[in-house]
Design a protein around this motif. Structure first.
Motif, PDB file in Angstrom:
ATOM      1  N   ASN A 119       0.824  -1.212   0.000  1.00 12.86           N
ATOM      2  CA  ASN A 119       0.000   0.000   0.000  1.00 12.86           C
ATOM      3  C   ASN A 119       0.858   1.262   0.000  1.00 12.86           C
ATOM      4  OD1 ASN A 119      -2.396  -1.417  -0.014  1.00 12.86           O
ATOM      5  ND2 ASN A 119      -2.619  -1.402   2.232  1.00 12.86           N
ATOM      6  N   SER A 120       1.976   1.223   0.748  1.00 16.25           N
ATOM      7  CA  SER A 120       2.884   2.376   0.758  1.00 16.25           C
ATOM      8  C   SER A 120       3.477   2.609  -0.615  1.00 16.25           C
ATOM      9  CB  SER A 120       4.003   2.151   1.789  1.00 16.25           C
ATOM     10  OG  SER A 120       3.489   2.134   3.098  1.00 16.25           O
ATOM     11  N   LEU A 121       3.825   1.538  -1.316  1.00 13.56           N
ATOM     12  CA  LEU A 121       4.366   1.664  -2.665  1.00 13.56           C
ATOM     13  C   LEU A 121       3.339   2.286  -3.610  1.00 13.56           C
ATOM     14  CD1 LEU A 121       6.273  -1.748  -3.026  1.00 13.56           C
ATOM     15  CD2 LEU A 121       7.287   0.548  -2.971  1.00 13.56           C
ATOM     16  N   ARG A 122       2.069   1.895  -3.477  1.00 15.13           N
ATOM     17  CA  ARG A 122       1.026   2.472  -4.324  1.00 15.13           C
ATOM     18  C   ARG A 122       0.858   3.964  -4.054  1.00 15.13           C
ATOM     19  NH1 ARG A 122      -3.455  -2.359  -3.440  1.00 15.13           N
ATOM     20  NH2 ARG A 122      -2.487  -3.883  -4.874  1.00 15.13           N
ATOM     21  N   ARG A 123       0.868   4.351  -2.758  1.00 10.47           N
ATOM     22  CA  ARG A 123       0.732   5.773  -2.432  1.00 10.47           C
ATOM     23  C   ARG A 123       1.920   6.570  -2.952  1.00 10.47           C
ATOM     24  NH1 ARG A 123      -1.471   3.680   2.485  1.00 10.47           N
ATOM     25  NH2 ARG A 123       0.574   3.790   3.502  1.00 10.47           N
ATOM     26  N   ASN A 124       3.122   5.989  -2.842  1.00  8.76           N
ATOM     27  CA  ASN A 124       4.302   6.672  -3.385  1.00  8.76           C
ATOM     28  C   ASN A 124       4.205   6.842  -4.890  1.00  8.76           C
ATOM     29  OD1 ASN A 124       6.280   7.433  -1.372  1.00  8.76           O
ATOM     30  ND2 ASN A 124       6.353   5.271  -0.829  1.00  8.76           N
ATOM     31  N   ALA A 125       3.648   5.832  -5.579  1.00 15.18           N
ATOM     32  CA  ALA A 125       3.485   5.927  -7.028  1.00 15.18           C
ATOM     33  C   ALA A 125       2.512   7.038  -7.386  1.00 15.18           C
ATOM     34  CB  ALA A 125       2.999   4.584  -7.588  1.00 15.18           C
ATOM     35  N   MET A 126       1.438   7.207  -6.586  1.00 14.69           N
ATOM     36  CA  MET A 126       0.474   8.279  -6.831  1.00 14.69           C
ATOM     37  C   MET A 126       1.120   9.644  -6.618  1.00 14.69           C
ATOM     38  SD  MET A 126      -2.863   6.617  -4.952  1.00 14.69           S
ATOM     39  CE  MET A 126      -3.819   8.115  -5.145  1.00 14.69           C
ATOM     40  N   VAL A 127       1.912   9.748  -5.557  1.00 16.16           N
ATOM     41  CA  VAL A 127       2.609  11.013  -5.300  1.00 16.16           C
ATOM     42  C   VAL A 127       3.571  11.327  -6.430  1.00 16.16           C
ATOM     43  CG1 VAL A 127       4.250  12.163  -3.770  1.00 16.16           C
ATOM     44  CG2 VAL A 127       2.355  10.873  -2.803  1.00 16.16           C
ATOM     45  N   ARG A 128       4.324  10.332  -6.883  1.00 13.99           N
ATOM     46  CA  ARG A 128       5.277  10.533  -7.983  1.00 13.99           C
ATOM     47  C   ARG A 128       4.537  10.984  -9.242  1.00 13.99           C
ATOM     48  NH1 ARG A 128      10.357   8.990  -9.867  1.00 13.99           N
ATOM     49  NH2 ARG A 128      10.578  10.054 -11.878  1.00 13.99           N
ATOM     50  N   HIS A 129       3.375  10.386  -9.508  1.00 12.99           N
ATOM     51  CA  HIS A 129       2.601  10.774 -10.684  1.00 12.99           C
ATOM     52  C   HIS A 129       2.146  12.233 -10.577  1.00 12.99           C
ATOM     53  CE1 HIS A 129      -0.006  10.367 -14.135  1.00 12.99           C
ATOM     54  NE2 HIS A 129      -1.057  10.751 -13.410  1.00 12.99           N
ATOM     55  N   ALA A 130       1.684  12.637  -9.366  1.00 19.25           N
ATOM     56  CA  ALA A 130       1.237  14.024  -9.167  1.00 19.25           C
ATOM     57  C   ALA A 130       2.394  15.000  -9.341  1.00 19.25           C
ATOM     58  CB  ALA A 130       0.619  14.178  -7.778  1.00 19.25           C
ATOM     59  N   ILE A 131       3.559  14.654  -8.814  1.00 19.15           N
ATOM     60  CA  ILE A 131       4.732  15.523  -8.948  1.00 19.15           C
ATOM     61  C   ILE A 131       5.145  15.639 -10.408  1.00 19.15           C
ATOM     62  CG2 ILE A 131       7.187  15.738  -8.388  1.00 19.15           C
ATOM     63  CD1 ILE A 131       6.566  14.486  -5.672  1.00 19.15           C
ATOM     64  N   ASP A 132       5.111  14.520 -11.127  1.00 16.77           N
ATOM     65  CA  ASP A 132       5.462  14.546 -12.556  1.00 16.77           C
ATOM     66  C   ASP A 132       4.520  15.459 -13.327  1.00 16.77           C
ATOM     67  OD1 ASP A 132       6.514  11.055 -12.811  1.00 16.77           O
ATOM     68  OD2 ASP A 132       7.638  12.868 -12.290  1.00 16.77           O
ATOM     69  N   ARG A 133       3.221  15.419 -13.022  1.00 17.36           N
ATOM     70  CA  ARG A 133       2.262  16.279 -13.720  1.00 17.36           C
ATOM     71  C   ARG A 133       2.518  17.749 -13.411  1.00 17.36           C
ATOM     72  NH1 ARG A 133      -3.796  14.409 -12.977  1.00 17.36           N
ATOM     73  NH2 ARG A 133      -4.015  16.225 -14.324  1.00 17.36           N
ATOM     74  N   ARG A 134       2.773  18.077 -12.154  1.00 20.99           N
ATOM     75  CA  ARG A 134       3.083  19.459 -11.788  1.00 20.99           C
ATOM     76  C   ARG A 134       4.357  19.922 -12.486  1.00 20.99           C
ATOM     77  NH1 ARG A 134      -1.546  21.439  -9.528  1.00 20.99           N
ATOM     78  NH2 ARG A 134      -2.336  19.977  -7.982  1.00 20.99           N
ATOM     79  N   TYR A 135       5.334  19.071 -12.509  1.00 25.02           N
ATOM     80  CA  TYR A 135       6.619  19.408 -13.135  1.00 25.02           C
ATOM     81  C   TYR A 135       6.435  19.663 -14.625  1.00 25.02           C
ATOM     82  CZ  TYR A 135      11.516  18.991 -14.515  1.00 25.02           C
ATOM     83  OH  TYR A 135      12.761  19.221 -15.024  1.00 25.02           O
ATOM     84  N   ASP A 136       5.662  18.803 -15.306  1.00 22.97           N
ATOM     85  CA  ASP A 136       5.403  19.000 -16.733  1.00 22.97           C
ATOM     86  C   ASP A 136       4.648  20.296 -16.992  1.00 22.97           C
ATOM     87  OD1 ASP A 136       4.810  15.460 -17.410  1.00 22.97           O
ATOM     88  OD2 ASP A 136       6.673  16.618 -17.327  1.00 22.97           O
ATOM     89  N   SER A 137       3.670  20.636 -16.115  1.00 19.90           N
ATOM     90  CA  SER A 137       2.908  21.877 -16.275  1.00 19.90           C
ATOM     91  C   SER A 137       3.801  23.101 -16.126  1.00 19.90           C
ATOM     92  CB  SER A 137       1.776  21.928 -15.239  1.00 19.90           C
ATOM     93  OG  SER A 137       0.864  20.873 -15.433  1.00 19.90           O
TER      94      SER A 137
END
Length: 272
Positions: free
Chosen positions: A241-259
């Motif tokens: 579950n921690s790995l899944r939450r980290n993956a979601m956070v990484r995805h959100a950071i990647d989207r912010r970074y791309d924007s």
């Protein structure tokens, strides 16, 4: 100051306050309250926070700063410096009037008179109405003894005839464009702030998860032999579950970074 005169409204107020033995700030506040009542009845949209600041403070500010100016600057000025001083003063006076009228935070009761007349007449132009208003107050200032007191002079005439056209000039070429630019920048700044805030929150959440995972992993490694089979399965479930939450956070950071990169590219900002 230098006996070149003040704006018509202040010149009249100084003349009348001298006759009544009142301080300029107190008398001007009283006159502003009377004009404010008419503005309140005729056009309430002219009223805002700027109206109250201007109505209450300007008379006292003129009184205070005039005393400071007289004590430290005005004495001994030569004619060329007086002229430059007066020209800079009228430029700043009209520009300041234009700027605070353009931001729609309310105008001084005196400054509301011309816009109300223009709106109600439908055909009159602001600069001519304002000039007529200033000329009438200048004449009243003369009758109130403004010439002998020095509050009415050449600059009073200049302000009376040219303040309206100058304010209109600043409106057309400076103030409205400046306000539009600030509004556009503020809108873009809010979007960037939203991205940055989201990025910060995601970063904080990621840091908390990372720190928690590190501590959890260290503890597991040190006490591995003491866990039962069921506890190992539970720890595996929590770690997944921690790995899944980290993956979601990484995805959100990647989207912010791309924007942020897209916005930087649109503005031609070089990013190292």
């Amino acid at each position: 100051m230098g006996h070149v005169g003040l704006d018509p409204f202040t010149a009249l107020n100084i003349g009348m306050s001298n006759h009544l033995g009142m301080a300029l700030g107190t008398y001007q506040l009283s006159v502003n309250i009377i004009i404010f009542i008419f503005v309140l009845l005729l056009d309430r949209k002219q009223i805002g926070i700027g109206t109250f600041f201007n109505m209450v403070l300007v008379g006292y500010e003129i009184q205070w700063f005039s005393a400071i100016y007289s004590a430290h600057v005005a004495e001994g000025l030569h004619i060329p410096l007086i002229i430059v001083d007066a020209l800079v003063g009228i430029a700043l006076f009209t520009l300041g009037t234009s700027l605070y009228m353009s931001v729609d935070l309310g105008v001084a009761p005196y400054d509301a008179i011309a816009p109300i007349i223009v709106e109600r007449s439908k055909h009159a132009k602001y600069q001519w109405v304002r000039s007529s208003q200033d000329i009438l107050f200048m004449i009243a200032g003369v009758l109130a003894g403004g010439i002998s007191s020095g509050s009415v002079g050449i600059m009073t005439i200049v302000v009376a005839f040219f303040a309206g056209p100058l304010i209109n000039f600043w409106n057309l070429h400076i103030s409205r464009d400046l306000v539009d630019q600030i509004n556009r920048f503020s809108h873009q700044d809010r979007k960037i702030n939203a991205w940055v805030t989201g990025l910060v929150h995601a970063g904080k959440y990621g840091a908390i998860l990372t720190r928690s995972a590190y501590r959890h992993t260290s503890f597991v490694q040190q006490h591995m032999s003491g866990y039962t089979d069921a506890e190992i399965r539970e720890m595996i479930h929590r770690t997944r579950n921690s790995l899944r939450r980290n993956a979601m956070v990484r995805h959100a950071i990647d989207r912010r970074y791309d924007s942020l990169l897209m916005e930087a590219g649109r503005r031609n900002i070089k990013v190292r």
